[in-house]
Every structure is written in C-alpha cells, then in structure tokens.
Motif scaffolding. Structure first.
Motif, short mmCIF file in Angstrom:
data_model
loop_
_atom_site.label_atom_id
_atom_site.label_comp_id
_atom_site.label_asym_id
_atom_site.label_seq_id
_atom_site.Cartn_x
_atom_site.Cartn_y
_atom_site.Cartn_z
N LEU A 5 0.74 -1.26 0.09
CA LEU A 5 0.08 -0.06 -0.06
C LEU A 5 0.90 1.26 -0.11
CD1 LEU A 5 -2.84 -1.12 2.57
CD2 LEU A 5 -2.96 -1.15 0.08
N GLY A 6 0.84 2.28 -0.77
CA GLY A 6 1.12 3.28 -0.91
C GLY A 6 2.41 3.37 -1.94
N LYS A 7 2.77 2.30 -2.56
CA LYS A 7 3.82 2.29 -3.44
C LYS A 7 3.15 2.13 -4.87
CE LYS A 7 7.08 2.08 -0.28
NZ LYS A 7 7.90 2.94 -0.12
N VAL A 9 1.56 3.43 -8.53
CA VAL A 9 0.16 3.86 -8.86
C VAL A 9 -1.03 2.91 -8.29
CG1 VAL A 9 -1.54 4.34 -10.62
CG2 VAL A 9 0.88 4.93 -10.96
N THR A 12 -0.71 3.20 -4.17
CA THR A 12 -1.37 4.44 -3.90
C THR A 12 -2.95 4.52 -3.92
OG1 THR A 12 0.76 5.52 -4.67
CG2 THR A 12 -1.41 7.00 -4.33
N GLY A 15 -4.31 2.07 -1.18
CA GLY A 15 -4.13 2.84 0.04
C GLY A 15 -4.86 4.03 0.35
N ASN A 16 -5.26 4.58 -0.77
CA ASN A 16 -6.21 5.79 -0.73
C ASN A 16 -7.54 5.56 -0.97
OD1 ASN A 16 -4.15 7.59 0.01
ND2 ASN A 16 -3.93 8.18 -2.20
N ILE A 20 -7.11 6.52 -9.38
CA ILE A 20 -6.00 7.48 -9.77
C ILE A 20 -5.83 7.29 -11.30
CG2 ILE A 20 -3.65 7.96 -9.67
CD1 ILE A 20 -3.67 6.93 -6.77
N HIS A 31 6.77 5.25 -9.54
CA HIS A 31 5.83 4.35 -10.64
C HIS A 31 6.71 2.73 -10.70
CE1 HIS A 31 5.27 2.67 -14.67
NE2 HIS A 31 4.04 2.95 -14.27
#
Length: 90
Positions: A5-7, A9, A12, A15-16, A20, A31
């Motif tokens: 999570l957070g790594k 696209v 991210t 995680g969010n 995107i 990326h």
C-alpha cells in the motif's frame, strides 16, 4: 503481484481507496513499471465494504489516454462487478 500500500500507482490507489488517473507514468513518483511500453495508467480500487479486494489496473502505450469519462465508466464497471461476485469466498 502484491504491491505494498502506498507504493506505485496501484499501491497508492489501494491505500487511498480512490481511483487514480495518471497522464504520464514517468512523472509519477515511485511508479512501478509492469510494461516498458506503458505511458499512462488508470487504477480503480475494488472494495467489499471497507475491505480492499484488489485493483483494476489498466495501462496504455500513449500519454494522457484516460480521462474522467474512463474513470466514471470503470468505476461503474467495478460497482457492477461487485454486485455479481461473492468476495467472501476469496
């Protein structure tokens, strides 16, 4: 493939827990390239309530391929998919 999570696209978006759209993947910090030909990307999280199931990740070989219409259509697709899949089996 499992991406933290957070790594990248995918991580991210996961995680969010939000879609995107990336016009140019080479400009996205961190990326993670899965295809050398990829230039743009859209990632839609797949959720079962609050539980993250995965992401729908689509790459394109041209920059700025995805727009708000693609976002809306793919979010609708994931919503329909969720109505037809029993995620509790996974």
């Amino acid at each position: 493939m499992r991406i933290p999570l957070g790594k990248g696209v995918c991580g991210t978006a996961a995680g969010n827990r939000e879609t995107i759209v990336v016009a140019d993947v080479h400009a996205f910090p961190g990326h993670i390239a899965c295809d050398a030909a990829s230039r743009s990307e859209i990632v839609v999280p797949i959720l079962d309530g609050d539980r993250l199931i995965g992401v729908l990740d689509i790459d394109a070989p041209v920059a700025e391929r995805f727009d708000d219409a693609d976002r809306a259509g793919l979010e609708t697709f994931v919503s329909i998919l969720n109505k037809h899949v029993d995620w509790s089996r996974f």
